[in-house]
Design an enzyme around this catalytic site. Structure first.
Site, PDB file in Angstrom:
ATOM      1  N   TRP A  24      -5.231  -2.542 -11.607  1.00 17.91           N
ATOM      2  CA  TRP A  24      -4.573  -1.255 -11.873  1.00 17.91           C
ATOM      3  C   TRP A  24      -3.342  -1.407 -12.748  1.00 17.91           C
ATOM      4  O   TRP A  24      -2.699  -0.440 -13.120  1.00 17.91           O
ATOM      5  CB  TRP A  24      -4.146  -0.591 -10.568  1.00 17.91           C
ATOM      6  CG  TRP A  24      -3.402  -1.514  -9.654  1.00 17.91           C
ATOM      7  CD1 TRP A  24      -2.073  -1.780  -9.676  1.00 17.91           C
ATOM      8  CD2 TRP A  24      -3.965  -2.301  -8.611  1.00 17.91           C
ATOM      9  NE1 TRP A  24      -1.767  -2.685  -8.702  1.00 17.91           N
ATOM     10  CE2 TRP A  24      -2.913  -3.022  -8.026  1.00 17.91           C
ATOM     11  CE3 TRP A  24      -5.269  -2.474  -8.108  1.00 17.91           C
ATOM     12  CZ2 TRP A  24      -3.115  -3.896  -6.963  1.00 17.91           C
ATOM     13  CZ3 TRP A  24      -5.463  -3.338  -7.058  1.00 17.91           C
ATOM     14  CH2 TRP A  24      -4.400  -4.036  -6.494  1.00 17.91           C
ATOM     15  N   GLU A  41      -1.271   2.743  -5.551  1.00 18.75           N
ATOM     16  CA  GLU A  41      -0.156   2.863  -4.610  1.00 18.75           C
ATOM     17  C   GLU A  41      -0.617   3.450  -3.275  1.00 18.75           C
ATOM     18  O   GLU A  41      -0.163   3.036  -2.222  1.00 18.75           O
ATOM     19  CB  GLU A  41       0.985   3.697  -5.204  1.00 18.75           C
ATOM     20  CG  GLU A  41       1.789   2.965  -6.267  1.00 18.75           C
ATOM     21  CD  GLU A  41       2.483   1.714  -5.742  1.00 18.75           C
ATOM     22  OE1 GLU A  41       2.730   1.606  -4.529  1.00 18.75           O
ATOM     23  OE2 GLU A  41       2.766   0.819  -6.565  1.00 18.75           O
ATOM     24  N   GLN A  46       0.086  -0.222   3.545  1.00 13.47           N
ATOM     25  CA  GLN A  46      -0.368  -0.968   4.739  1.00 13.47           C
ATOM     26  C   GLN A  46      -1.585  -1.847   4.491  1.00 13.47           C
ATOM     27  O   GLN A  46      -2.336  -2.149   5.417  1.00 13.47           O
ATOM     28  CB  GLN A  46      -0.652  -0.006   5.903  1.00 13.47           C
ATOM     29  CG  GLN A  46       0.628   0.529   6.493  1.00 13.47           C
ATOM     30  CD  GLN A  46       0.505   1.957   6.970  1.00 13.47           C
ATOM     31  OE1 GLN A  46      -0.198   2.761   6.375  1.00 13.47           O
ATOM     32  NE2 GLN A  46       1.198   2.282   8.029  1.00 13.47           N
ATOM     33  N   LEU A  84     -10.803   0.513   4.537  1.00 10.39           N
ATOM     34  CA  LEU A  84      -9.382   0.440   4.179  1.00 10.39           C
ATOM     35  C   LEU A  84      -8.489   0.979   5.305  1.00 10.39           C
ATOM     36  O   LEU A  84      -7.296   0.724   5.319  1.00 10.39           O
ATOM     37  CB  LEU A  84      -9.101   1.254   2.908  1.00 10.39           C
ATOM     38  CG  LEU A  84      -9.234   0.524   1.576  1.00 10.39           C
ATOM     39  CD1 LEU A  84      -8.969   1.478   0.427  1.00 10.39           C
ATOM     40  CD2 LEU A  84      -8.287  -0.660   1.468  1.00 10.39           C
ATOM     41  N   TYR A  86      -6.748   3.914   8.028  1.00  2.23           N
ATOM     42  CA  TYR A  86      -5.812   5.032   7.846  1.00  2.23           C
ATOM     43  C   TYR A  86      -6.458   6.146   7.010  1.00  2.23           C
ATOM     44  O   TYR A  86      -6.065   6.419   5.880  1.00  2.23           O
ATOM     45  CB  TYR A  86      -4.516   4.554   7.179  1.00  2.23           C
ATOM     46  CG  TYR A  86      -3.809   3.490   7.966  1.00  2.23           C
ATOM     47  CD1 TYR A  86      -2.954   3.833   9.005  1.00  2.23           C
ATOM     48  CD2 TYR A  86      -4.003   2.149   7.696  1.00  2.23           C
ATOM     49  CE1 TYR A  86      -2.309   2.858   9.749  1.00  2.23           C
ATOM     50  CE2 TYR A  86      -3.365   1.166   8.442  1.00  2.23           C
ATOM     51  CZ  TYR A  86      -2.525   1.532   9.462  1.00  2.23           C
ATOM     52  OH  TYR A  86      -1.895   0.568  10.189  1.00  2.23           O
ATOM     53  N   TYR A 124       8.623   6.922  -1.180  1.00  2.00           N
ATOM     54  CA  TYR A 124       8.319   5.643  -1.821  1.00  2.00           C
ATOM     55  C   TYR A 124       7.297   5.822  -2.953  1.00  2.00           C
ATOM     56  O   TYR A 124       7.508   5.381  -4.086  1.00  2.00           O
ATOM     57  CB  TYR A 124       7.805   4.613  -0.788  1.00  2.00           C
ATOM     58  CG  TYR A 124       7.112   3.488  -1.500  1.00  2.00           C
ATOM     59  CD1 TYR A 124       7.861   2.510  -2.151  1.00  2.00           C
ATOM     60  CD2 TYR A 124       5.717   3.456  -1.628  1.00  2.00           C
ATOM     61  CE1 TYR A 124       7.235   1.517  -2.901  1.00  2.00           C
ATOM     62  CE2 TYR A 124       5.090   2.484  -2.367  1.00  2.00           C
ATOM     63  CZ  TYR A 124       5.854   1.515  -2.996  1.00  2.00           C
ATOM     64  OH  TYR A 124       5.235   0.563  -3.761  1.00  2.00           O
ATOM     65  N   ASP A 142       9.764  -0.772  -1.081  1.00  3.98           N
ATOM     66  CA  ASP A 142       8.702  -1.104  -0.113  1.00  3.98           C
ATOM     67  C   ASP A 142       9.176  -2.288   0.736  1.00  3.98           C
ATOM     68  O   ASP A 142      10.325  -2.740   0.611  1.00  3.98           O
ATOM     69  CB  ASP A 142       7.367  -1.391  -0.842  1.00  3.98           C
ATOM     70  CG  ASP A 142       7.408  -2.688  -1.630  1.00  3.98           C
ATOM     71  OD1 ASP A 142       8.510  -3.273  -1.796  1.00  3.98           O
ATOM     72  OD2 ASP A 142       6.343  -3.145  -2.083  1.00  3.98           O
ATOM     73  N   CYS A 195       9.808 -14.396  -2.755  1.00  6.43           N
ATOM     74  CA  CYS A 195      10.656 -14.177  -1.574  1.00  6.43           C
ATOM     75  C   CYS A 195       9.748 -13.733  -0.426  1.00  6.43           C
ATOM     76  O   CYS A 195       9.859 -12.632   0.104  1.00  6.43           O
ATOM     77  CB  CYS A 195      11.712 -13.124  -1.896  1.00  6.43           C
ATOM     78  SG  CYS A 195      13.047 -13.103  -0.702  1.00  6.43           S
ATOM     79  N   CYS A 211      22.013 -15.660  -4.614  1.00  6.11           N
ATOM     80  CA  CYS A 211      21.474 -15.144  -3.349  1.00  6.11           C
ATOM     81  C   CYS A 211      22.305 -15.628  -2.143  1.00  6.11           C
ATOM     82  O   CYS A 211      22.422 -16.828  -1.889  1.00  6.11           O
ATOM     83  CB  CYS A 211      20.026 -15.585  -3.199  1.00  6.11           C
ATOM     84  SG  CYS A 211      19.331 -15.108  -1.616  1.00  6.11           S
TER      85      CYS A 211
HETATM   86  S1  SF4 Z   1      16.785 -17.090  -3.507  1.00  2.00           S
HETATM   87 FE1  SF4 Z   1      17.077 -15.349  -2.151  1.00  2.00          FE
HETATM   88  S2  SF4 Z   1      15.998 -13.682  -3.136  1.00  2.00           S
HETATM   89 FE2  SF4 Z   1      15.287 -15.577  -4.073  1.00  2.00          FE
HETATM   90  S3  SF4 Z   1      13.497 -16.196  -2.908  1.00  2.00           S
HETATM   91 FE3  SF4 Z   1      15.232 -17.217  -1.973  1.00  2.00          FE
HETATM   92  S4  SF4 Z   1      15.865 -15.836  -0.346  1.00  2.00           S
HETATM   93 FE4  SF4 Z   1      14.573 -14.648  -1.706  1.00  2.00          FE
END
Ligand code: SF4
Length: 351
Positions: A24, A41, A46, A84, A86, A124, A142, A195, A211
């Site tokens: 998409w 989206e 979920q 899917l 819901y 959202y 999200d 992350c 970070c």
């Molecule tokens: S540095 Fe911070 S924002 Fe980046 S992956 Fe690690 S915890 Fe997540």
């Protein structure tokens, strides 16, 4: 900490070389198709990217435009959606396609304020469609974005209470960025691929130097979450009525609410009283208790259904529903709970 401008530049540069190919997603430099963005989206709520891929392809193949989806029969849309989960989303998807086709001449509106008035579109999704499809500066937060923000700023307040705080911080990071569509996708992509909830790959993160959670060594502990409330349990019975030919009875669920308009094996109401409801589906049949119950977890409650089985003799005419074979099921929208029961009964799994 780097300035917001520098952080935006780092994230966009990272996205330019790390962006995943998705069915998409417009390829770099191409204008996104709002129908594809909206459809994906809604499907992704979920559900994972991997699970959505084949459904998205099936939908755009069957209904290549929002007008075609609007003109489709709801039963066909629900059958294509089966698996899917819901199902309210699928019903709203169909309604929303109708609104866009009839009230907006087949063109999705671009403004968050207009999108949010459409069925099935919350804050959202409105922000995601507005920014991704129309390059408008809206902030779509999200679960992935919440995780990145909570770590980046080392926010200790637990979810869900922290939602507004996280939103406000996400908005700061996105403010006046030069490429809203890419930025929104990059923000989510960072959470989804780098992350990650467990073992974040901080060494590959474009924001690692700034970070706060990484610096304090608490990245994996965030975001904190309040203890979930115990869900209530509901009980009921589900009936497996089978002919000698192995065909079994399904019926269309009547009324409003959960599973509205979908097919199911006959069931009683689901109540919070374990001893209720009494009785069996059809007094003409001799039901036996199956050796196991089926359990299913919904967002707001857990369900335990006793399975009762009966043989339908030659000439038996159900008062409602129809007999189908396992091979016919792909033509009917059956929720996964019912698929579970069908599988258990066909394989006679009693534990
Ligand atoms: S540095 Fe911070 S924002 Fe980046 S992956 Fe690690 S915890 Fe997540």
């Amino acid at each position: 900490m780097s300035s917001v401008k520098a952080l935006q530049k780092q994230l966009l540069a990272w996205f330019d070389h790390s962006r995943r190919v998705m069915p998409w997603r417009a390829v770099k430099g191409k204008t996104p198709n709002p129908y594809h963005v909206w459809l994906s989206e809604i499907m992704l709520q979920q559900t994972t990217v991997a699970a959505v891929g084949p459904y998205f392809i099936k939908f755009v193949h069957k209904w290549p435009t929002v007008q075609k989806l609007a003109a489709a029969d709801l039963d066909d849309v629900l059958a294509a959606w089966a698996g899917l989960g819901y199902y309210a989303r699928a019903r709203n998807l169909h309604k929303c396609a109708g609104s866009v086709a009839h009230d907006f001449g087949g063109q999705f509106p671009a403004a968050v304020g207009d999108l949010i008035k459409l069925p099935g579109i919350g804050p959202y999704t409105a922000a995601a469609v507005s920014s991704i499809a129309f390059n408008r500066p809206a902030v779509a937060v999200d679960g992935n974005v919440e995780r990145v923000v909570s770590r980046f700023f080392a926010i200790e307040e637990p979810l869900p209470q922290a939602k507004e705080t996280l939103r406000a911080h996400a908005a700061k990071l996105a403010e006046d960025n030069p490429r809203p569509s890419d930025f929104t996708q990059a923000f989510m992509e960072l959470g989804a691929t780098v992350c990650t909830p467990k073992k974040p790959k901080c060494v590959s993160c474009p924001w690692q130097k700034s970070c706060a959670a990484r610096k304090s060594g608490i990245a994996e502990e965030l975001p904190r979450k309040s203890k979930p409330k115990q869900k209530p349990v509901r009980y009921g019975k589900v009936f497996w009525i089978q002919k000698k030919s192995k065909e079994f009875l399904i019926e269309k669920r009547a009324g409003k609410g959960l599973y509205e308009g979908l097919y199911q094996l006959p069931t009683t109401d689901w109540t919070e009283n374990m001893k209720e409801p009494e009785g069996n589906h059809d007094a003409r049949l001799r039901f036996k208790r199956f050796g196991a119950d089926v359990r299913h977890s919904f967002t707001h409650f857990d369900l335990i259904l006793e399975i009762w089985t009966a043989e339908a003799q030659k000439g038996f005419r159900p008062r409602k529903g129809k007999f189908v074979s396992a091979g016919d099921l792909e033509n009917y929208a059956l929720p996964s709970l019912m698929h579970k029961v069908v599988k258990m009964c066909l394989e006679r799994k009693t534990a």
